[in-house]
Each structure stands twice: as C-alpha cells, then as structure tokens.
Design a protein around this motif. Sequence first.
Motif, PDB file in Angstrom:
ATOM      1  N   ARG A  64      44.970  39.893  37.210  1.00  0.00           N
ATOM      2  CA  ARG A  64      45.811  38.743  36.879  1.00  0.00           C
ATOM      3  C   ARG A  64      46.704  39.117  35.701  1.00  0.00           C
ATOM      4  O   ARG A  64      46.421  40.065  34.986  1.00  0.00           O
ATOM      5  CB  ARG A  64      44.929  37.584  36.444  1.00  0.00           C
ATOM      6  N   PRO A  65      47.747  38.326  35.470  1.00  0.00           N
ATOM      7  CA  PRO A  65      48.615  38.631  34.328  1.00  0.00           C
ATOM      8  C   PRO A  65      47.915  38.450  32.974  1.00  0.00           C
ATOM      9  O   PRO A  65      48.196  39.176  32.028  1.00  0.00           O
ATOM     10  CB  PRO A  65      49.771  37.647  34.460  1.00  0.00           C
ATOM     11  N   GLU A  66      46.994  37.479  32.874  1.00  0.00           N
ATOM     12  CA  GLU A  66      46.321  37.268  31.585  1.00  0.00           C
ATOM     13  C   GLU A  66      45.241  38.327  31.377  1.00  0.00           C
ATOM     14  O   GLU A  66      44.650  38.813  32.333  1.00  0.00           O
ATOM     15  CB  GLU A  66      45.727  35.862  31.480  1.00  0.00           C
ATOM     16  N   PRO A  67      45.013  38.686  30.140  1.00  0.00           N
ATOM     17  CA  PRO A  67      43.997  39.720  29.884  1.00  0.00           C
ATOM     18  C   PRO A  67      42.586  39.205  30.190  1.00  0.00           C
ATOM     19  O   PRO A  67      42.212  38.127  29.765  1.00  0.00           O
ATOM     20  CB  PRO A  67      44.164  40.028  28.396  1.00  0.00           C
ATOM     21  N   LEU A  68      41.860  39.978  30.951  1.00  0.00           N
ATOM     22  CA  LEU A  68      40.472  39.681  31.286  1.00  0.00           C
ATOM     23  C   LEU A  68      39.649  40.948  31.109  1.00  0.00           C
ATOM     24  O   LEU A  68      40.175  42.055  31.230  1.00  0.00           O
ATOM     25  CB  LEU A  68      40.343  39.234  32.750  1.00  0.00           C
ATOM     26  N   PRO A  69      38.359  40.825  30.864  1.00  0.00           N
ATOM     27  CA  PRO A  69      37.519  42.019  30.854  1.00  0.00           C
ATOM     28  C   PRO A  69      37.547  42.696  32.224  1.00  0.00           C
ATOM     29  O   PRO A  69      37.735  42.037  33.254  1.00  0.00           O
ATOM     30  CB  PRO A  69      36.118  41.475  30.552  1.00  0.00           C
ATOM     31  N   ARG A  70      37.368  44.014  32.238  1.00  0.00           N
ATOM     32  CA  ARG A  70      37.378  44.766  33.502  1.00  0.00           C
ATOM     33  C   ARG A  70      36.385  44.211  34.509  1.00  0.00           C
ATOM     34  O   ARG A  70      36.660  44.152  35.701  1.00  0.00           O
ATOM     35  CB  ARG A  70      37.071  46.237  33.250  1.00  0.00           C
ATOM     36  N   SER A  71      35.228  43.794  34.035  1.00  0.00           N
ATOM     37  CA  SER A  71      34.209  43.298  34.963  1.00  0.00           C
ATOM     38  C   SER A  71      34.666  42.031  35.678  1.00  0.00           C
ATOM     39  O   SER A  71      34.266  41.789  36.811  1.00  0.00           O
ATOM     40  CB  SER A  71      32.896  43.052  34.237  1.00  0.00           C
ATOM     41  N   ALA A  72      35.522  41.223  35.065  1.00  0.00           N
ATOM     42  CA  ALA A  72      35.994  39.992  35.711  1.00  0.00           C
ATOM     43  C   ALA A  72      36.820  40.327  36.951  1.00  0.00           C
ATOM     44  O   ALA A  72      36.716  39.653  37.978  1.00  0.00           O
ATOM     45  CB  ALA A  72      36.812  39.150  34.739  1.00  0.00           C
ATOM     46  N   ARG A  73      37.643  41.389  36.885  1.00  0.00           N
ATOM     47  CA  ARG A  73      38.445  41.786  38.044  1.00  0.00           C
ATOM     48  C   ARG A  73      37.533  42.150  39.207  1.00  0.00           C
ATOM     49  O   ARG A  73      37.770  41.762  40.351  1.00  0.00           O
ATOM     50  CB  ARG A  73      39.346  42.974  37.683  1.00  0.00           C
ATOM     51  N   VAL A  74      36.470  42.858  38.922  1.00  0.00           N
ATOM     52  CA  VAL A  74      35.532  43.266  39.970  1.00  0.00           C
ATOM     53  C   VAL A  74      34.773  42.050  40.508  1.00  0.00           C
ATOM     54  O   VAL A  74      34.628  41.876  41.718  1.00  0.00           O
ATOM     55  CB  VAL A  74      34.565  44.338  39.438  1.00  0.00           C
ATOM     56  N   LEU A  75      34.314  41.185  39.619  1.00  0.00           N
ATOM     57  CA  LEU A  75      33.553  40.013  40.059  1.00  0.00           C
ATOM     58  C   LEU A  75      34.412  39.045  40.864  1.00  0.00           C
ATOM     59  O   LEU A  75      33.917  38.389  41.784  1.00  0.00           O
ATOM     60  CB  LEU A  75      32.910  39.315  38.866  1.00  0.00           C
ATOM     61  N   GLU A  76      35.691  38.958  40.560  1.00  0.00           N
ATOM     62  CA  GLU A  76      36.583  38.100  41.345  1.00  0.00           C
ATOM     63  C   GLU A  76      36.700  38.587  42.787  1.00  0.00           C
ATOM     64  O   GLU A  76      37.025  37.816  43.683  1.00  0.00           O
ATOM     65  CB  GLU A  76      37.989  38.064  40.728  1.00  0.00           C
ATOM     66  N   ALA A  77      36.452  39.867  43.026  1.00  0.00           N
ATOM     67  CA  ALA A  77      36.551  40.427  44.375  1.00  0.00           C
ATOM     68  C   ALA A  77      35.409  39.951  45.272  1.00  0.00           C
ATOM     69  O   ALA A  77      35.558  39.936  46.492  1.00  0.00           O
ATOM     70  CB  ALA A  77      36.547  41.954  44.311  1.00  0.00           C
ATOM     71  N   VAL A  78      34.282  39.536  44.707  1.00  0.00           N
ATOM     72  CA  VAL A  78      33.111  39.174  45.510  1.00  0.00           C
ATOM     73  C   VAL A  78      33.415  38.021  46.469  1.00  0.00           C
ATOM     74  O   VAL A  78      33.199  38.153  47.678  1.00  0.00           O
ATOM     75  CB  VAL A  78      31.889  38.893  44.614  1.00  0.00           C
ATOM     76  N   PRO A  79      33.944  36.872  46.007  1.00  0.00           N
ATOM     77  CA  PRO A  79      34.249  35.809  46.978  1.00  0.00           C
ATOM     78  C   PRO A  79      35.402  36.165  47.920  1.00  0.00           C
ATOM     79  O   PRO A  79      35.448  35.685  49.054  1.00  0.00           O
ATOM     80  CB  PRO A  79      34.592  34.590  46.111  1.00  0.00           C
ATOM     81  N   VAL A  80      36.320  37.006  47.472  1.00  0.00           N
ATOM     82  CA  VAL A  80      37.417  37.434  48.346  1.00  0.00           C
ATOM     83  C   VAL A  80      36.852  38.232  49.520  1.00  0.00           C
ATOM     84  O   VAL A  80      37.182  37.977  50.682  1.00  0.00           O
ATOM     85  CB  VAL A  80      38.453  38.269  47.559  1.00  0.00           C
ATOM     86  N   LEU A  81      35.982  39.189  49.238  1.00  0.00           N
ATOM     87  CA  LEU A  81      35.369  40.004  50.293  1.00  0.00           C
ATOM     88  C   LEU A  81      34.524  39.148  51.235  1.00  0.00           C
ATOM     89  O   LEU A  81      34.601  39.291  52.453  1.00  0.00           O
ATOM     90  CB  LEU A  81      34.525  41.121  49.675  1.00  0.00           C
ATOM     91  N   ARG A  82      33.741  38.246  50.672  1.00  0.00           N
ATOM     92  CA  ARG A  82      32.901  37.363  51.487  1.00  0.00           C
ATOM     93  C   ARG A  82      33.775  36.505  52.415  1.00  0.00           C
ATOM     94  O   ARG A  82      33.470  36.328  53.590  1.00  0.00           O
ATOM     95  CB  ARG A  82      32.050  36.469  50.589  1.00  0.00           C
ATOM     96  N   GLY A  83      34.887  35.980  51.896  1.00  0.00           N
ATOM     97  CA  GLY A  83      35.788  35.155  52.694  1.00  0.00           C
ATOM     98  C   GLY A  83      36.454  35.925  53.817  1.00  0.00           C
ATOM     99  O   GLY A  83      36.627  35.404  54.927  1.00  0.00           O
ATOM    100  N   LEU A  84      36.839  37.179  53.548  1.00  0.00           N
ATOM    101  CA  LEU A  84      37.439  38.006  54.596  1.00  0.00           C
ATOM    102  C   LEU A  84      36.459  38.205  55.752  1.00  0.00           C
ATOM    103  O   LEU A  84      36.818  38.055  56.921  1.00  0.00           O
ATOM    104  CB  LEU A  84      37.870  39.358  54.025  1.00  0.00           C
ATOM    105  N   LEU A  85      35.215  38.521  55.423  1.00  0.00           N
ATOM    106  CA  LEU A  85      34.202  38.735  56.461  1.00  0.00           C
ATOM    107  C   LEU A  85      33.946  37.446  57.239  1.00  0.00           C
ATOM    108  O   LEU A  85      33.823  37.472  58.464  1.00  0.00           O
ATOM    109  CB  LEU A  85      32.911  39.258  55.837  1.00  0.00           C
ATOM    110  N   ALA A  86      33.914  36.308  56.541  1.00  0.00           N
ATOM    111  CA  ALA A  86      33.680  35.026  57.209  1.00  0.00           C
ATOM    112  C   ALA A  86      34.795  34.690  58.197  1.00  0.00           C
ATOM    113  O   ALA A  86      34.573  33.968  59.172  1.00  0.00           O
ATOM    114  CB  ALA A  86      33.555  33.914  56.174  1.00  0.00           C
ATOM    115  N   ARG A  87      35.994  35.226  57.984  1.00  0.00           N
ATOM    116  CA  ARG A  87      37.121  34.997  58.896  1.00  0.00           C
ATOM    117  C   ARG A  87      37.188  36.034  60.016  1.00  0.00           C
ATOM    118  O   ARG A  87      38.156  36.080  60.755  1.00  0.00           O
ATOM    119  CB  ARG A  87      38.421  34.951  58.109  1.00  0.00           C
ATOM    120  N   GLY A  88      36.178  36.908  60.116  1.00  0.00           N
ATOM    121  CA  GLY A  88      36.124  37.868  61.219  1.00  0.00           C
ATOM    122  C   GLY A  88      36.750  39.213  60.916  1.00  0.00           C
ATOM    123  O   GLY A  88      36.878  40.050  61.800  1.00  0.00           O
ATOM    124  N   ILE A  89      37.129  39.436  59.673  1.00  0.00           N
ATOM    125  CA  ILE A  89      37.716  40.719  59.302  1.00  0.00           C
ATOM    126  C   ILE A  89      36.574  41.647  58.903  1.00  0.00           C
ATOM    127  O   ILE A  89      35.853  41.375  57.946  1.00  0.00           O
ATOM    128  CB  ILE A  89      38.747  40.547  58.170  1.00  0.00           C
TER     129      ILE A  89
END
Length: 183
Positions: A64-89
């Motif tokens: 994101r444009p605002e500064p976040l700890p590195r771990s936040a970028r990785v943790l934000e990926a968890v629901p994104v990945l789960r959602g992709l799989l739930a949509r059949g990807i």
Amino acid sequence: MTLLAGALVFDPETGDSARADVRLDGARIAEVGPGLEGDGRVDCSGGLLIPGLIDCHVHVAFPRPEPLPRSARVLEAVPVLRGLLARGITTVRDAWGADAGLKHALREGWITGPDLLVSLRQLSPTGGLGDSWDPPAGAVDHFGDPSLPDPVFDGPDAARAAVRRMVRAGADWIKVGASGALR
C-alpha cells in the motif's frame, strides 16, 4: 475414493458439458464418466464442475502507499489467496510483490490458496517501471524487503545478474518492464 455424482462436467477440449460423475483419488481426478462408483458420494446434481482456473496476472501482496511493517504486506495476502481459491482459481501467477515465503506457507498448509508462481519484482532498466524514483527524495523502495531483490539493471550483464538475484530468491518466472508506466 470420493465420488462427485450427477453434475454437469465441462470438457475444456470440446467446450461441451455433459452429465457425468468424477471419481477422486485424494486431491487427484482418477476417472470421469457416467455411472461411476466410489466410497464417499457427494451429490452434485444441479451443479457444474469445471477444471481449476488460472489467473496469470495478480498481485496478492502488493504494498500500500502508506508505510506498513513488512509482515503486514504478507499477512494481507492470506485473505486474498483464500478468496481466489474460493472463486475456483487453482493457480495464480503473481506479477510483483509475493515472495517465496508465501509459496512455502501454501505448500506447508499454513495458509489456504491456489498454487502460486512468483516473479518477486518486475525487472527494469534505470527509469523503467520497476525503478521507483522520486525526484526530490531519490530511490524509493516501497518493499524494503530482502526477500524481494533489487530489480534495476542497465545492460546485458546487469540484466543477467538481476535475473540470477530473482531466481536465487525463489522466482518461478521473470517479469521485465522495459519502459515506464503509462499514466
């Protein structure tokens, strides 16, 4: 063996759908056809079974444009990945931002998501799309993450070195942006 029974099954080779059963051996399709037998029967009548979809351009962990700890970028990926799989990807090709750690977490079952192919970052020459630069401040690295190596190169030898940095850090494929972004 699990039996998915009574659904329409899409055949990607012909483009047709026909009523059939699908026998699974673990996570693998063992057989497709009418009237199959299996231990655990799942009634899929009224449904459509299709092969897993592939998304060739995603950013599951883009900063994101605002500064976040590195771990936040990785943790934000968890629901994104789960959602992709739930949509059949079932497979995604991440075009910038995900690192080899996310692939490892998926492989170990720590998080749920599709198979992940990563480029880590987009390679580019100085001034290209992968060269984040702010005239008043100079080089700007929104990642600041050693698992995402420096993507900037100039000339053939430096390009080879940049590719080697990405491969060493776990890249499955190499993305190159030879010019700047269109805005």
